[in-house]
Scaffold this active site. Structure first.
Site, PDB file in Angstrom:
ATOM      1  N   GLY A 158     -52.396  39.584 -28.598  1.00 13.65           N
ATOM      2  CA  GLY A 158     -50.562  39.031 -28.916  1.00 13.65           C
ATOM      3  C   GLY A 158     -50.840  37.822 -28.915  1.00 13.65           C
ATOM      4  O   GLY A 158     -50.008  36.947 -29.006  1.00 13.65           O
ATOM      5  N   GLY A 163     -77.429  35.827 -15.597  1.00 13.06           N
ATOM      6  CA  GLY A 163     -77.237  35.605 -17.409  1.00 13.06           C
ATOM      7  C   GLY A 163     -76.299  33.864 -17.361  1.00 13.06           C
ATOM      8  O   GLY A 163     -75.849  34.054 -16.205  1.00 13.06           O
ATOM      9  N   ALA A 181     -70.054  32.310 -29.867  1.00 14.64           N
ATOM     10  CA  ALA A 181     -69.059  32.209 -30.981  1.00 14.64           C
ATOM     11  C   ALA A 181     -69.429  31.333 -32.194  1.00 14.64           C
ATOM     12  O   ALA A 181     -68.995  30.773 -33.370  1.00 14.64           O
ATOM     13  CB  ALA A 181     -67.982  30.799 -29.925  1.00 14.64           C
ATOM     14  N   HIS A 182     -70.312  30.213 -32.293  1.00 15.37           N
ATOM     15  CA  HIS A 182     -70.121  29.644 -33.413  1.00 15.37           C
ATOM     16  C   HIS A 182     -71.429  30.977 -34.130  1.00 15.37           C
ATOM     17  O   HIS A 182     -71.009  30.062 -35.202  1.00 15.37           O
ATOM     18  CB  HIS A 182     -71.138  28.261 -32.915  1.00 15.37           C
ATOM     19  N   CYS A 215     -62.977  34.232 -27.232  1.00 13.74           N
ATOM     20  CA  CYS A 215     -63.382  32.913 -26.700  1.00 13.74           C
ATOM     21  C   CYS A 215     -62.156  32.018 -26.102  1.00 13.74           C
ATOM     22  O   CYS A 215     -62.620  31.350 -25.555  1.00 13.74           O
ATOM     23  CB  CYS A 215     -64.077  32.250 -28.499  1.00 13.74           C
ATOM     24  N   HIS A 231     -79.311   2.427 -27.449  1.00 17.41           N
ATOM     25  CA  HIS A 231     -79.427   2.313 -26.079  1.00 17.41           C
ATOM     26  C   HIS A 231     -79.099   1.682 -25.317  1.00 17.41           C
ATOM     27  O   HIS A 231     -77.654   0.916 -25.776  1.00 17.41           O
ATOM     28  CB  HIS A 231     -80.563   1.450 -26.191  1.00 17.41           C
TER      29      HIS A 231
END
Ligand code: FAD
Ligand code: NAD
Length: 466
Positions: A37, A183, A321-322, A43, A445
């Site tokens: 839906g 995990g 996902a990537h 993800c 920097h």
């Protein structure tokens, strides 16, 4: 009446929707079938994005207690959990609408319903709005993702005994949340509820957390999480969970066997991994080969059935996902006659806790097991000015380089914004950089990224700020 396409993609997650868009860009007539839906898959709807929304919001809540140290005075801070959840839900639904917009822009047909393979080059969709539609195409991509794995004898009710999906929508902060599995999901969502006030006990079967990560990083990570209040029961298995009154009794015992113990909790999160999701796709009837639930593919994502391909969590490889997105792009390009390719040696991993954990390439353990001679350079964030300014001086960056050629083989970080910084390391590795290449690249920097440069200098024992 069947509708004909060049490509039908089953599943509108990061694998499927990106594959559909790339194929449309390359001139194909594409349909993408999604049954939940909303587009975006696990993800966007119950994974990466809602978890990061809660991680961000809960981090703001936890940090608000430290603001006085920066000279920022506030009144009494309190939690509005429904508002936090509303922010998460609003972000998710806006992004899902964004994918619908992208489909329109790229002329991808979005078919809302459940697809099933019903013959060569043919898919039947049970439409969400009722009725059925047949779609035909010479190429059919299965991108149906994954679902939480369960523990035998323990029923996930998504109320007190939850998977990640339930843990993203708890109605109140539990007093004690037992997390089964140390995990990524357990530690990210354990961090969320821990910051909001829950006592967190992580029960992990192995003798260390985040298997797959460099052990040096894992040990540091566990020490930092412990300091944040998370408790760990390593080398321990959950043998059962009983409902008792308003709470739960979680039975655990040493993984090697021994006396069992009962943990009293208000909620338990089962986060012991995910399994490929192929229910009701008709794989058996279509003759698509699987191995322990995963669809078997060749390096060009072809299954054993002509014209049927698979990508993402439903095939082998890290469930990220990537990775799914990159496979979607590679497959669309291969189907268009181009040289689509995914470099599986350079897929970054990120754990979005505070501090973040990120890595790309080989761990020290893998290099030792492969017999590769390497040099390690390490730099602590405690010696990085920008990290000190922001009060995030825990952790380090470690660069692993080939002892003979100096080529970077792995980069491991635990520290502030490590998830963004790992991109530079991935790019360097993709270009075959040496540690000296990183060390000689001018870094602005004061930035956190100077720690990567210093870790690269450390490979040759020549750090400048330590
Ligand atoms: P999915 O995203 O699972 O999409 C598959 C889609 O197919 C689903 O929407 C499903 O409804 C649909 N579908 C299934 N069967 C059918 C059918 N027969 N017909 C039509 N549609 C069907 N990864 C990261 O890289 N970073 C993170 O931060 C991250 N965080 C996560 C947090 C959590 C809590 C979880 C659970 C996962 C997280 N992941 C993360 C993993 C990531 O969500 C998955 O790797 C990714 O979604 C896989 O993409 P996919 O396209 O293969 O499958
Ligand atoms: P995981 O594989 O990361 O961790 C599962 C943990 O559970 C492991 O440490 C394992 O040893 C342990 N375990 C297994 N069986 C057990 C048992 N019976 N008792 C106790 N411990 C047990 O899996 P996950 O955390 O469920 O995440 C699933 C997938 O989702 C991962 O593969 C990950 O790639 C993806 N994900 C990624 C992100 C991210 O990229 N930030 C975030 C969330 C999820």
């Amino acid at each position: 009446m069947a509708e004909n396409f060049d490509l039908v993609v089953i599943g509108g997650g990061p694998g499927g929707y990106i594959c559909a868009i790339r194929a449309a860009q390359l001139g194909m007539r594409v349909a993408c079938v999604e049954k939940r839906g909303a587009l975006g898959g696990t993800c966007l709807n119950v994974g990466c994005i809602p978890s990061k929304a809660l991680l961000h919001a809960s981090e703001l809540f936890a940090h608000s207690a430290d603001l006085a140290a920066y000279g920022v005075k506030t009144g009494k801070i309190s939690l509005d959990l429904p508002a936090m959840m509303a922010h998460k839900d609003k972000t998710v639904s806006e992004l899902a609408k964004g994918i619908e917009f992208l489909f329109k822009k790229n002329k991808v047909a979005y078919v809302a319903g459940a697809a099933k393979l019903t013959g060569q080059g043919q898919v039947e969709v049970r439409l969400n709005e009722g009725g059925a539609q047949v779609l035909t195409a010479p190429h059919i991509v299965i991108a149906t993702g994954s679902a939480p794995a369960s523990l035998p004898g323990i029923e996930i009710d998504e109320d007190k005994i939850v998977s990640s999906t339930g843990a993203l929508a708890l109605k109140r902060v539990p007093k004690h949340l037992v997390v089964v599995g140390g995990g990524v999901i357990g530690l990210e969502l354990g961090s969320v509820w821990g910051r909001l006030g829950a006592k967190i006990t992580v029960v992990e079967f192995l003798d260390h957390i985040i298997p797959g990560a460099d052990r040096d990083v894992g040990k540091n990570f566990q020490r930092i999480l412990k300091k944040q209040g998370m408790e760990f029961k390593l080398s321990t298995r959950v043998t059962g969970i009983e409902k008792s009154g308003n709470g739960l009794k979680v039975s655990v015992e040493p993984a090697a066997g021994g006396a069992s113990e009962t943990l009293e909790a208000d909620a338990a999160l089962i986060a012991i991994g995910r399994k490929p999701y192929t229910d009701e796709l008709g794989l058996d009837a279509a003759g698509v080969a699987t191995d322990r639930g995963q669809i078997v593919t060749d390096p060009h994502y072809r299954t054993n059935v002509e014209g049927v391909y698979a990508i993402g969590d439903v095939i082998a490889g890290p469930m990220l996902a990537h990775k799914a997105e990159d496979e979607g792009v590679a497959l669309a390009e291969l189907l268009a006659g181009k040289a689509g390719h995914v470099n599986y040696a350079v897929i970054p991993s990120v754990i979005y806790t505070a501090p973040e954990v990120a890595w790309v390439g080989k761990t020290e353990e893998q290099l030792k097991a492969d017999g590769v001679a390497y040099k390690a350079g390490k730099f602590p964030f405690a010696a990085n000015a920008r990290a000190r300014v922001a009060g995030g001086a825990e952790g380090f960056v470690k660069v692993l380089a080939d002892a003979a050629t100096d080529r970077v083989l792995g980069v491991h970080m635990i520290g502030p914004d490590a998830g963004n910084m790992i991109g530079e390391a991935a790019l360097a590795m993709e270009f075959g950089a040496s540690s000296e290449d990183i060390a000689r690249t001018c870094h602005a920097h004061p930035t956190l990224s100077e720690s990567l440069k210093e870790a690269a200098l450390a490979v040759d024992n020549r750090t400048l700020n330590m």
